[in-house]
Enzyme design. Structure first.
Site, mmCIF file in Angstrom:
data_model
loop_
_atom_site.group_PDB
_atom_site.id
_atom_site.type_symbol
_atom_site.label_atom_id
_atom_site.label_comp_id
_atom_site.label_asym_id
_atom_site.label_seq_id
_atom_site.Cartn_x
_atom_site.Cartn_y
_atom_site.Cartn_z
ATOM 1 N N ASP A 191 0.890 -1.327 -0.029
ATOM 2 C CA ASP A 191 -0.156 -0.063 -0.012
ATOM 3 C C ASP A 191 0.929 1.188 -0.068
ATOM 4 O O ASP A 191 2.014 1.317 0.703
ATOM 5 C CB ASP A 191 -0.948 -0.007 1.228
ATOM 6 C CG ASP A 191 -1.787 1.265 1.326
ATOM 7 O OD1 ASP A 191 -2.296 1.361 0.267
ATOM 8 O OD2 ASP A 191 -1.998 2.022 2.446
ATOM 9 N N GLU A 281 -2.002 -1.368 -5.456
ATOM 10 C CA GLU A 281 -3.207 -0.821 -5.893
ATOM 11 C C GLU A 281 -3.020 0.303 -7.145
ATOM 12 O O GLU A 281 -1.891 0.797 -7.133
ATOM 13 C CB GLU A 281 -3.766 0.152 -4.673
ATOM 14 C CG GLU A 281 -5.230 0.690 -4.738
ATOM 15 C CD GLU A 281 -5.535 1.270 -3.498
ATOM 16 O OE1 GLU A 281 -6.837 1.694 -3.392
ATOM 17 O OE2 GLU A 281 -4.767 1.583 -2.652
ATOM 18 N N ASP A 365 -2.638 2.096 7.237
ATOM 19 C CA ASP A 365 -1.934 1.619 6.106
ATOM 20 C C ASP A 365 -1.809 -0.400 6.000
ATOM 21 O O ASP A 365 -1.947 -0.812 4.859
ATOM 22 C CB ASP A 365 -0.595 2.034 6.067
ATOM 23 C CG ASP A 365 -0.665 3.389 5.576
ATOM 24 O OD1 ASP A 365 -1.567 4.159 4.852
ATOM 25 O OD2 ASP A 365 0.343 4.206 6.263
#
Length: 383
Positions: A191, A281, A365
């Site tokens: 992330d 992502e 996170d």
């Protein structure tokens, strides 16, 4: 089965004064050809006519050389490569992969590409030199040699902002199909984190280095000196002292970029060697770097986009999986324990929270990374 692979190796070169002058002329001629053909294309596009194809550009180049004889003083393949670059830009524009091509400006960082002609060693690699069209043998630091079955396809000569010259040679070779079978259990999710490059699903941080900020004081001093030199004003002729100081500023920028690239290559290689599946992502870094988020310098200093590109091709080489989760997937808002979606997490200032349903405590996170891992593995299983 084997597949065709292209690889580039970048070498530092040390051209003589005569060779530097010819390189500079080639930069200018390549830029002139590109801009001239783009001007003709824009006029045709405004009239509603069809944009010239790659073959048409090369046909027009023959007439252009007759009109401007000085174009024949430089490498002919470099001018053809400029036409090819423009044709590719139009292809990307019509495929909606990029905007309309723009005119190239004269700037400190410049480059041109020479193509190797089949049957002629107009581009060749020696023990301590590189042979380039029109330039002849140019002294070079050959720190890495290609394998015997690698064939040269092209060479891109560039001058960086610090004044140093480089040549990037593109090689082509056939690589046997990788028989490695990746296991989906050996997986990791990353992330994005502006203060550490990334946080993985195990809570490990990527990198604490902020190379631009670490060199900020030194860069600021060099730029202050530059602003006081004759030539810093708009339209003011550039003095030799201005050009010298500009090189010093460019050298600092180059040092920062080299530090960042070295760090990203080491991190991406470590992850690609260790894991079979990497889930990330698909975020919009351009939007994150704007003023609305308030962390533009940190985003740009991280080089996260380059890091993902490195990861993707390194995993592909190892026959492993690189999975991108949709940017609209609410990874930060979902509790990975019970699946409850908390809309309050749209506020980026909330770094820790407690799930109102199951009572689990989350770091923003790490929780997002776990959700990215679960979604990535779901995508991989359904593909």
């Amino acid at each position: 089965m084997s597949r065709k692979i292209n690889r580039g190796i970048k070498y530092r070169i040390y051209p003589t004064t005569t060779q530097r002058e010819l390189i500079s002329r080639t930069f200018g001629c390549s830029r002139f050809v590109y801009n001239h053909m783009l001007g003709l294309s824009k006029e045709a596009y405004a009239r509603g006519e069809k944009i010239c194809s790659r073959n048409k550009f090369n046909y027009l180049l023959t007439n252009l050389k007759k009109e401007y004889p000085w174009l024949s003083e430089v490498d002919a393949t470099a001018l053809t490569a400029a036409n090819d670059a423009l044709a590719s830009s139009f292809s990307n524009f019509f495929a909606k992969r990029s905007g309309f091509p723009k005119f190239h400006k004269k700037k400190n960082v410049a480059s041109y590409t020479s193509k190797r002609i089949q049957g002629v060693k107009n581009i060749d690699l020696g023990a301590s030199f590189v042979n380039l069209p029109k330039l002849g043998s140019v002294k070079a630091k050959i720190h890495r040699r290609p394998k015997d079955d690698w064939s040269i396809k092209s060479a891109t000569v560039s001058q960086e902002s610090d004044g140093k010259y480089y040549v990037s040679i593109r090689f082509e070779f056939f690589q046997p199909e990788n028989s490695y079978v990746a296991g989906i259990t050996n997986a990791i999710a990353l992330d994005y984190a502006s203060d550490g490059l990334f946080i993985d699903n195990n809570g490990k941080q990527g990198s604490n280095h902020k190379y631009y900020r670490e060199s900020y004081a030194r860069l600021a001093r060099a730029q202050r000196k530059l602003s006081r030199k004759t030539g810093s004003g708009k339209g003011e002729p550039k003095s030799q002292n201005y050009i010298k100081q500009l090189r010093k500023v460019g050298k600092i920028h180059r040092h920062i970029a080299n530090q960042r690239l070295d760090n990203l290559h080491k991190l991406s290689t470590e992850i690609a060697n260790q894991y079979d599946v990497v889930c990330v992502e698909d975020i919009n870094l351009r939007s994150m770097a704007n003023k609305g988020f308030g962390n533009g310098k940190a985003t740009l200093d991280n080089g996260y986009g380059m890091f993902l590109t490195m990861l993707e091709y390194k995993l592909s080489d190892r026959n492993k999986h690189f999975v991108k989760v949709d940017k609209w997937f609410p990874s930060s808002q979902i509790c990975h324990c019970c699946g409850h979606k908390n809309p309050l997490l749209k506020d980026l200032k909330i770094r820790k929270w407690e799930c109102p349903v199951c009572g689990a405590h989350h770091g923003r996170d790490i929780n997002a990374a776990i959700n990215i891992l679960n979604e990535g593995l779901r995508i991989l299983a359904s593909s």
